[in-house]
Design a protein around this motif. Structure first.
Motif, PDB file in Angstrom:
ATOM      1  N   PRO A   1       4.336   9.736  -3.234  1.00  0.00           N
ATOM      2  CA  PRO A   1       3.864   8.512  -2.578  1.00  0.00           C
ATOM      3  C   PRO A   1       5.016   7.811  -1.853  1.00  0.00           C
TER       4      PRO A   1
ATOM      5  N   ARG B   1       5.708   4.014  -0.100  1.00  0.00           N
ATOM      6  CA  ARG B   1       5.176   2.678   0.155  1.00  0.00           C
ATOM      7  C   ARG B   1       5.333   2.368   1.640  1.00  0.00           C
ATOM      8  N   GLU B   2       4.394   1.624   2.164  1.00  0.00           N
ATOM      9  CA  GLU B   2       4.380   1.301   3.585  1.00  0.00           C
ATOM     10  C   GLU B   2       5.711   0.706   4.049  1.00  0.00           C
TER      11      GLU B   2
ATOM     12  N   SER C   1       0.844  -1.187   0.000  1.00  0.00           N
ATOM     13  CA  SER C   1       0.000   0.000   0.000  1.00  0.00           C
ATOM     14  C   SER C   1       0.884   1.244   0.000  1.00  0.00           C
ATOM     15  N   GLU C   2       0.376   2.267  -0.648  1.00  0.00           N
ATOM     16  CA  GLU C   2       1.075   3.539  -0.741  1.00  0.00           C
ATOM     17  C   GLU C   2       0.229   4.606  -0.081  1.00  0.00           C
TER      18      GLU C   2
ATOM     19  N   GLN D   1       0.072   8.997   0.150  1.00  0.00           N
ATOM     20  CA  GLN D   1       0.563  10.246  -0.441  1.00  0.00           C
ATOM     21  C   GLN D   1       0.944  11.224   0.679  1.00  0.00           C
TER      22      GLN D   1
END
Length: 164
Positions: free
Chosen positions: A105, A107-108, A6-7, A9
């Motif tokens: 963005p 990423r987790e 998941s990303e 922002q």
């Protein structure tokens, strides 16, 4: 789908030579910096109130709040107007930044925990860090940055603005 991440922002901005980020979801707008209407007896980092589309918004010098030197206004200085969820309330405030860069963005899995290495700011305000371009981007935990007393004080500032 396996292997996806998941990303989120983030809006990136600078204070001095450090790069910080806040979730884009809390950013209402980004404005040119203007002097705020001073509030007597407020903490040094509370620059005052600013009218944002008919709403009195407390403006914070984030550099002072993080124990850095006072912001010196330049043509690049901006105010990020944020709606920060804190408990069951939403705190609207303006954060002054030396410069706003971009929406990006992360990423987790790129977001590392807050390091406890005695850096210039208190690490309990750091939601995480991301390695980027040979340096770090510090993600600010806005809800933890402002204590209950400060939220109450800014709520009072908002009420004062509404009656002015």
């Amino acid at each position: 789908m396996a292997g996806t991440s998941s990303e989120s922002q983030f809006v990136t901005f600078s204070l001095d030579n450090e790069v910080f980020a806040v979730p884009v979801s809390v950013v209402r707008e980004i404005l040119d910096h203007e002097d705020a209407f001073k509030i007597p007896h407020g903490p040094d980092y509370l620059l005052g109130l600013r009218d944002v589309r008919g709403q009195g918004v407390p403006v914070i010098d984030l550099r002072l709040r993080l124990g850095m030197t006072k912001t010196e206004k330049t043509p690049h200085t901006r105010a990020l107007v944020l709606d920060v969820p804190i408990g069951d309330k939403t705190l609207t405030l303006g954060l002054v930044a030396d410069r706003v860069f971009e929406v990006i963005p992360f990423r987790e899995e790129e977001i590392e925990g807050a390091p406890d290495i005695g850096v210039r700011w208190r690490s309990d305000y750091i939601a995480g860090v991301v390695r980027r371009n040979g340096g770090f981007v510090v993600i600010v935990d806005l809800a933890r940055l402002f204590s209950g007393a400060e939220v109450a004080m800014m709520g009072t500032a908002n009420r004062l603005a509404a009656t002015a």
